[in-house]
Structure formats: C-alpha cells, structure tokens
Design a protein around this motif. Structure first.
Motif, mmCIF file in Angstrom:
data_model
loop_
_atom_site.group_PDB
_atom_site.id
_atom_site.type_symbol
_atom_site.label_atom_id
_atom_site.label_comp_id
_atom_site.label_asym_id
_atom_site.label_seq_id
_atom_site.Cartn_x
_atom_site.Cartn_y
_atom_site.Cartn_z
ATOM 1 N N LEU A 1 0.823 -1.213 0.000
ATOM 2 C CA LEU A 1 0.000 0.000 0.000
ATOM 3 C C LEU A 1 0.857 1.262 0.000
ATOM 4 N N THR A 2 2.008 1.229 0.694
ATOM 5 C CA THR A 2 2.856 2.419 0.714
ATOM 6 C C THR A 2 3.410 2.706 -0.675
ATOM 7 N N ILE A 3 3.807 1.654 -1.369
ATOM 8 C CA ILE A 3 4.363 1.871 -2.713
ATOM 9 C C ILE A 3 3.265 2.329 -3.676
ATOM 10 N N VAL A 4 2.093 1.674 -3.601
ATOM 11 C CA VAL A 4 1.000 2.022 -4.514
ATOM 12 C C VAL A 4 0.550 3.467 -4.315
ATOM 13 N N THR A 5 0.561 3.950 -3.069
ATOM 14 C CA THR A 5 0.069 5.309 -2.792
ATOM 15 C C THR A 5 1.190 6.341 -2.800
ATOM 16 N N LEU A 6 2.341 5.986 -3.343
ATOM 17 C CA LEU A 6 3.494 6.907 -3.389
ATOM 18 C C LEU A 6 3.865 7.423 -2.012
ATOM 19 N N GLY A 7 3.729 6.582 -0.995
ATOM 20 C CA GLY A 7 4.178 6.971 0.341
ATOM 21 C C GLY A 7 3.086 7.547 1.216
ATOM 22 N N LEU A 8 1.925 7.881 0.641
ATOM 23 C CA LEU A 8 0.874 8.491 1.456
ATOM 24 C C LEU A 8 0.314 7.511 2.487
ATOM 25 N N TYR A 9 0.548 6.220 2.271
ATOM 26 C CA TYR A 9 0.034 5.243 3.234
ATOM 27 C C TYR A 9 0.952 5.096 4.448
ATOM 28 N N LEU A 10 2.143 5.698 4.366
ATOM 29 C CA LEU A 10 3.150 5.518 5.417
ATOM 30 C C LEU A 10 2.604 5.703 6.844
#
Lengths: 357, 340
Positions: free
Chosen positions: B282-291
C-alpha cells in the motif's frame, strides 16, 4: 462545568477517579474520589484548589486523552476533549484553542496539504535538489574534490587488477588523447588503464579517467575511444560525481524531514530513494553525452563514432547475455526496467547521437 | 517496588493478571496529523520539524494503553529544536573542518568514536525521561563502560569469531537497554538464556543454507525452472527477516520484567508477514501516502501481541527524583545516526 477524568499525584502510579469543577468567578477545583466500590465511609472526597496560573493544558491531538497538569507534577487526564476546549474558552486563556487541531481535522485543509506537499516535494526533487547540488558542487574548492580522488586506491585494492594491455598500446592511446586533454587542463585529467571488470569507463572526482581493458578492446576505431574520452570529460566538467553524492544526501535529509525519523529508512523509503538516485544518474549520463557530441564536433571528429562506440558496447553486453534471449528484443527503450538502470537505454543514446546536429 | 504501607491490600493483590497492551490510534486520524506536520515543516523551512516530532511521538505514546491507562510523551518542541540546531551546527562545523584540515578531521572522528557511547547513554536517558505512564516517568542510567562494551567490544568479538559470539553481543545489548531502565524508582530486569539467542541464529543459518541449496539445486536439475530462482531468493531473504523480527521481539519481551511483573509477547510469522506485506504494497501504490497508516498498523499489531503479566496491582510504583538530562545527546544521536 464538570469534567470527568482521572487524577494522578505524580508521586505514585496510583490513579483515582476525579472531577474537575469550574464555576464562573470561582476557583478551578479538582475533586478526587477514592476508587469506586472501595469503602465509602473511608474519607470524604478530597478537593484540590487549582491556581490557573500553574495550569498547563496540552494541545489537542486527535482523540488522545487530554492532559491537564498543575502544581508541579500533578495530572488530571480526561477523554472529554470537547469539554476541555470549552473550559479553555471560558478561562479566556485562549492560547491553546487549538488551531493545529482545526487544521488537522478539516478535510479541505488535508486535501490542500496533500496537494501542496506532493507538488512541493516533486518540484524540490525534480528541480530544487539538482540545482542546489550543482551550485554547491561548483562552489566547493578544488582540493576538496581532489581529496575524494584517492578512492581510486580503494578500488585498486578491491575490484581492479593492473591492466593487461601492452605498454605500447597504452602509450598509443595516451598519445592519441594528449592533444584533446590539453584544452581541459583545469580538470586535471589523467588517463588510467585497469582490468578486473567488464567493459566500462569512469571519471573519478580527482580527474582520473579509468578505461577497462575490455572497453579498449571492444571499440573498433581510435575515434570511438575519443568519443568515450569526451563523455568522461563531460562528467568531470560538470562535476557529476560530487553532485550525485550531494543529491543523495539531500534526498536522505528530505526523507528524514518528511517521515520524522531515521528508523523509517528501510525497504519502504529505500526503494523510492534508489529510483530517484538512478534517475539523477541517467540525467547526468545524458548531459555527458551531450557534452561529448558538442566537443567532438568542435574537434572535428564525426559524432557517428559515439553512436558506433555505443553499438559495440551494446553488442558486447548482448553476447554476454547469450542464452537469456528475449531481453534485448525491446530495442526502442521504454521498458519498466529503465527505472532501475543507472544509464539511459543504450538504443536511446545511439539514436540521440545520430539525431545530433 | 516501594510498597505503600498505608494502602490496604486488596484480596486480589497477589494474583497474576494479564494486561494486554492496546494501541487505540487510527490510520486516517494519524494521516491527517502527519500531512499537516509535513506541510508546516515545508512552509517553515524545516523549523516546524521539532513540533512535528513531538506531535508524532505524542500520538503514538498517548494512544498506547496498558490496563486502561495511556503512556505520555513529555518533550518540549523548543528543547528539541535547540538540540537540533546545536547538532546541525556541530555537523556543519565538523564538515568544514574535515575539508580544511583532513588530518584534524581524523582526530575529530576518533574523538567522536570515543564520545559515541556517552551520547548514546544521554540519548536513551532523554528518551526514557520523556516517557511517562500513569504520571510516572521512566529513567535510564547506563555507565560509559557498559555502553562502550555493548557498542564496540561485543560486536567486534562477534565479527572476529565469525558470528559465533554475535548472539552474545545482541544479548548484551538487550541487557544494557533494559537493565539500565527504570519505571520511576523501580528497575527493569532482564533474564535471558544465551542458548535462546543462539537457537534463533542457528535456525537462520539453517534456512539460509537449505534455501541456497534448493535454489542452486533447481537451476542445475531443472534449468527450465531457473527463472524462479531470483524470486525464491527474495522470498527466503524476506522469510529470514520476518523470522528474526518475530523471534527476537518475542525473546526480548518475554525476558523483560519489572519488579514481580513479567512481560510477554507472542508475535507470529504469518501475523508479522501480513502486516509487513500489506504495509509495503500500500505504501508503494500510494506513493508513500500510506506511510502513516502503515505505522499505525504496525503499532497496533505489536501492542496486540505484547502483554504484561502483572502480579498484583500496578498502583504502587513511586516516582524518581527530578533530574535534568540535556537534549543534546538525543539530537547528536539523530544527526550521526547511531542505530541501536
């Protein structure tokens, strides 16, 4: 106004049920009860008067319990955030009617934050970091970069073996290069030959230009060697190695600022950092190619030689991969693997050399 | 533990009660705080980062509950900002000195190596002092000698013995971290068997060797299937990481105690693997916004699987004397990145 919560005296870990009472024009009071279901006749509820100059109310943070500390180490803690916000209004201390919390809970602000943050980050990463690194790299005094040059010794001790080229061949190439190097004396260039690695050429920040034996052998013509030489001179002239190192540390710094700590630098943030670094590297390669083509033309060397050198390099690595067929078939670049390469696709470099005018 | 003699002892006083840790944070709630932090940090050219650090830490401490009481993070942003400015200045000064006088920089580097154990002690002291539970602060008192041994001597011996003593180095590190910590006036204890550490490393060695043999075997026996070899290697590598995280955390918490209370942990490989995998994808798919949500998920998983087996009430811990530890240690620690 009555707020229900817990009281802790700061001397022991024992918490007691408590109420915070506030009536207009009277003092703030905290009434502490004994534990529920605990002998009721034991004692009357204890009441503590609180001087509100000693009062510290934590700013609101999500739905975490609100902490009100007073008189040194005593603590009243309550889940009732709204009541505490109302209390702050009534006390008129005002300061911590939390604008931060308002920012953090308004959806338009959040949406704007996401957009602004992404835009600023993108601009910083695409324009800001390379520009800043360029400025710094050219401001760094000469001896700083030349000190870094000693890393050739390290490579000699680890990867490289002495060159197997004959002394006369080495001398031949040096003589070939000499008139071209003359005009770049400020870069302090020095040509070195090594083996122990596949076909490759690099420029070290100290000015050494290293050619591997495989590389010298794969080109078919002296003018192709000159094309490579100019490419490496381009790296030196533009201080690419120093800039890449600077950009790397800037990106790390940005990651730390954004994520708030160093622990997060792991697989999650490591991958984007790597992709960025490689993308910077590809930009530098393009810049060095451009430099090579321009200076080859100025020196009267046909730029076709650059394309030929690249083609020979491509063949060399294709033979190397014999058996793993399909790989080279996607000749016109655009493949997702490009994002994981330190150099632009060789075909792209050949094409742009041929398009150069 | 200091018994409060005036308190009546309740009937349940000496029964063991299992208290689960509990993380009550919420991924989206934290995301909102996190993104505003970043925006303000950008707008203030980094100055707000001290406030951001405090708000981030407060969120994770205040949402962590044990026995219905939450932890607290006490540091003041201004203190952190001061430390950060000093540390950055020191770093810049060092970088300039290093460039002007390379030999001087070697001397400085040596001095820094000597000073690191001191800074690590300071940093841990600050971290613990800024953590509180039930309005009682934690403490850390590590000696320079022990920090030096743990940071240099034991790991070096581990390397020199080709890893044979490495489990011991990790055990020493854990002992140093836990035994020097205190909750108020009550010291934490740490009792672990070196063999438990050794077992973890032996199993990892086993997985590695077998995995390597299988990978090589496949490419020799079934060249057609060799394409899966890299994937298999990555899988084995990830499996080892997950195995290590799970086992070392379980061992760490199960070995720790506070007075008569014992900690426990039961992380599992499937549990940890799914948390890590979901977070990563999810972090990669959301460009880090899931961090931020990823951090919350991990905190929830860890808290859910760590517990305290309390023998009697948790009401009787006493606060330690006031003391002042400079924030400098912690910030130096961050600038030079001493990972523990």
């Amino acid at each position: 106004m009555i707020i229900q919560g817990n009281y802790l005296d700061g001397k022991t870990s024992r918490g007691r049920r408590a109420q915070l009472l506030y009536r207009e024009s009277s003092e703030l009071q905290i009434v502490v009860f004994d534990e529920e279901g605990y002998s009721s006749e034991e004692s009357d509820p204890k009441s503590i008067a609180v001087d509100f100059h000693n009062l510290e109310i934590e700013s609101r943070l999500g739905n975490t319990p609100r902490e009100i500390s007073f008189a040194g180490n005593q603590l009243f803690i309550t889940p009732d955030n709204d009541a505490v916000d109302a209390l702050i209004l009534e006390l008129g201390t005002g300061e911590s009617v939390s604008w931060l919390h308002k920012l953090e809970s308004s959806l338009p602000t959040i949406a704007a934050s996401v957009i602004i943050t992404l835009a600023v980050l993108a601009a910083t990463v695409v324009y800001g970091v390379p520009k800043a690194a360029e400025v710094i790299a050219f401001k760094l005094p000469e001896f700083v970069s030349s000190k870094l040059g000693s890393s050739l010794d390290v490579l000699d001790n680890t990867i490289f073996d002495p060159s197997a080229l004959t002394e006369s061949r080495q001398q031949e190439i040096r003589t070939l290069f000499a008139p071209h190097l003359e005009r770049f004396e400020d870069l302090n260039p020095k040509v070195e030959f090594r083996s122990g690695m596949k076909a490759n050429a690099f420029a070290m920040p100290g000015g050494e230009i290293v050619l591997t034996d495989d590389f010298v052998e794969l080109v078919k013509d002296d003018e192709e060697l000159l094309a490579i030489l100019y490419h490496e001179l381009g790296h030196l002239k533009h201080r690419h190695i120093t800039r890449r190192a600077l950009q790397g540390s800037m990106i790390t710094l940005i990651v730390v600022l954004v994520t708030g700590d160093l622990d997060t630098i792991d697989l999650l943030t490591g991958l984007p950092t790597l992709i960025l670094d490689l993308s910077y590297s590809r930009d530098f390669e393009r810049e060095a190619d451009q430099f090579a083509l321009e200076h080859m033309r100025a020196a009267g060397i046909p730029t076709e030689n650059f394309a030929l050198a690249m083609e020979h390099l491509q063949e060399y690595y294709a033979e190397d991969k014999e058996g793993e067929s399909s790989e080279n078939s996607d000749s016109d670049g655009e493949s997702w693997t490009d994002y994981f390469s330190s150099h632009p696709a060789t075909q792209e470099r050949i094409d742009s050399a041929r398009d150069f005018r | 533990m200091e018994e409060n003699s005036s308190d009546d002892q309740r009937a349940t006083a000496n029964q063991t009660v299992e208290h689960r840790f509990e993380f009550r944070g919420d991924g989206f709630e934290y995301f909102k705080i996190w993104i505003v932090n970043i925006l303000l940090t950008i707008v203030t050219l980094g100055i707000y980062s001290a406030w951001a650090t405090v708000r981030n830490n407060r969120y994770f401490y205040s949402n962590l509950y044990l026995d219905n009481n939450n932890f607290r993070y006490l540091a003041e942003p201004l203190t952190i900002l001061k430390g950060r400015i000093i540390a950055v200045l020191a770093f810049v000064a060092y970088s300039i000195a290093a460039q002007l006088m390379p030999i001087f920089s070697l001397v400085l580097l040596l001095l820094l190596l000597v000073a690191i154990p001191f800074f690590v002690n300071q940093s841990l002291a600050f971290k613990n002092r800024m953590s509180a539970y039930r309005n009682i602060q934690f403490r850390f008192h590590g000696s320079y000698g022990e920090a030096f041994m743990v940071m240099y001597i034991w790991p070096i011996l581990g390397v020199l013995t080709l890893g044979v003593l490495y489990p011991l180095a990790i055990k020493k590190m854990h002992e140093y971290r836990v035994r020097n910590s205190a909750y108020g006036t009550t010291q934490f204890s740490y009792e672990a068997n070196i063999w438990d550490y050794g077992k973890i490393f032996l199993v990892i060695l086993g997985i590695g060797v077998i995995g390597f043999a299988v990978t090589v075997g496949i490419s020799y026996l079934m060249p057609a299937a060799a394409i899966i070899s890299p994937a298999l290697m990555v899988f084995i590598y990830l499996a080892i990481i997950v195995f290590f995280m799970v086992k070392i955390n379980n061992l760490f918490y199960c070995s720790a105690g506070l007075a008569n209370h014992r900690f426990g942990a039961h992380l599992t490989m499937p549990g940890m693997a799914s948390v890590l995998l979901i977070n990563m994808v999810l972090t990669i798919v959301t460009l880090g916004l899931y961090l931020p949500a990823a951090k919350v998920r991990m905190a929830k998983y860890m808290a859910d699987n760590i517990n305290l087996n309390a023998s009697g009430s948790l009401d009787n811990f006493a606060a330690a004397e006031q003391e002042n530890v400079s924030v400098l240690g912690e910030e130096f620690g961050q600038v030079f990145d001493f990972g523990l």
